[in-house]
Write an enzyme that holds these catalytic residues in place. Sequence first.
Site: not given
Ligand code: UDP
Length: 335
Positions: A14, A126, A151, A155, A197, A217, A294
């Site tokens: 960003i 966030s 994390y 914030k 991630n 996930f 997840r």
């Molecule tokens: N997600 C997923 N597979 C991945 C990474 C993320 O299905 O390999 C999903 C995650 O469960 C969430 C969305 O994508 O619902 C956004 O995840 P990200 O980690 O990008 O951002 P977050 O909202 O967790 O900060």
Amino acid sequence: MKHKIIVTGGLGFIGSHTVVCLHEAGFEPIIIDNLSNSEASAMDGIEQLIGYKPIWANIDVNDKAALGNVIKEHQPQGVIHFAAFKAVGESVEKPLTYYRNNVGGLITLMEVLKEENIDNLVFSSSCTVYGEPDEIPVKESTQTKMAESPYGATKQIGEIILKDNANWLNTQCLRYFNPIGAHESGFIGELPIGVPNNLIPYLTQTVAGIRKELTVFGDDYNTTDGTCIRDYIHVMDLAEAHVFAINRLINGEQKEPFEVFNIGTGNGSSVLEVIQAFEKANGIPVPHKIGPRRAGDVIQVWAETTKVEHVLGWKAKRTLETMLKDAWNWQTKLS
Ligand code: UDP
């Protein structure tokens, strides 16, 4: 003479886009970044876009003496504080590292600002501060919940510290939703270190053949298609919000010393909708499978944007299709 703005974390995802927007708005961005989660090559992309390399101090925001020297030398009109660790999962494994860097770094920066009589700060917060919200879309006034991770806690604590110092410091606290995409030129974008991630870098690396397949996930949530819902926002829209915030501070337009804004589009998209939108926007299939949930994922969250539109005067302009086209354009230039 141009107004100087210090941008901590100015070589990050960003931060680098915001540096470009600040330049375009007539400011002189001064970067502080110790490359702990960024790469010096971001400077080359910035140079290609703005025609010069901004001043860059390679220092840690926890190094008070070094930080003090830079701020004393430049006497900025304001500071945008991006420098922080941001991986939710990693924060669970290394909570002290996160508290030291994110909370400690903020305190060190504030001490220096106080000593130098600089009273304008934009803080990267966030939507994680909302936790699993009781109402959607979330308003700035929606009750925040226990953070789901260290994390998120850093914030929330950051916001409290800033509020407690509102007697001398003016803060624009921006609660980001999910920034994705890249500058439309493809010169700057996200540079995840190691296995990504986040959804979009994992998706684009999968399509590029670096990863075998994307795992969704969980598809058994209580949402329209069973997958989690987020408010994805183009990183350039997000970057532009910082120019609005800095102008509001410098022009003395704040109604209160601590102001909070949601920086989202107001639209929620599920993981499967993002995959379909990527396939449609770029005409390429995304190899994916459904996997388990997840840990720590919020089920659904998107922003109520009335306040930010009316008070800050900012509104996201770019569509999900544009975000996904720009994300893919950036990936193709990388690989
Ligand atoms: N997600 C997923 N597979 C991945 C990474 C993320 O299905 O390999 C999903 C995650 O469960 C969430 C969305 O994508 O619902 C956004 O995840 P990200 O980690 O990008 O951002 P977050 O909202 O967790 O900060």
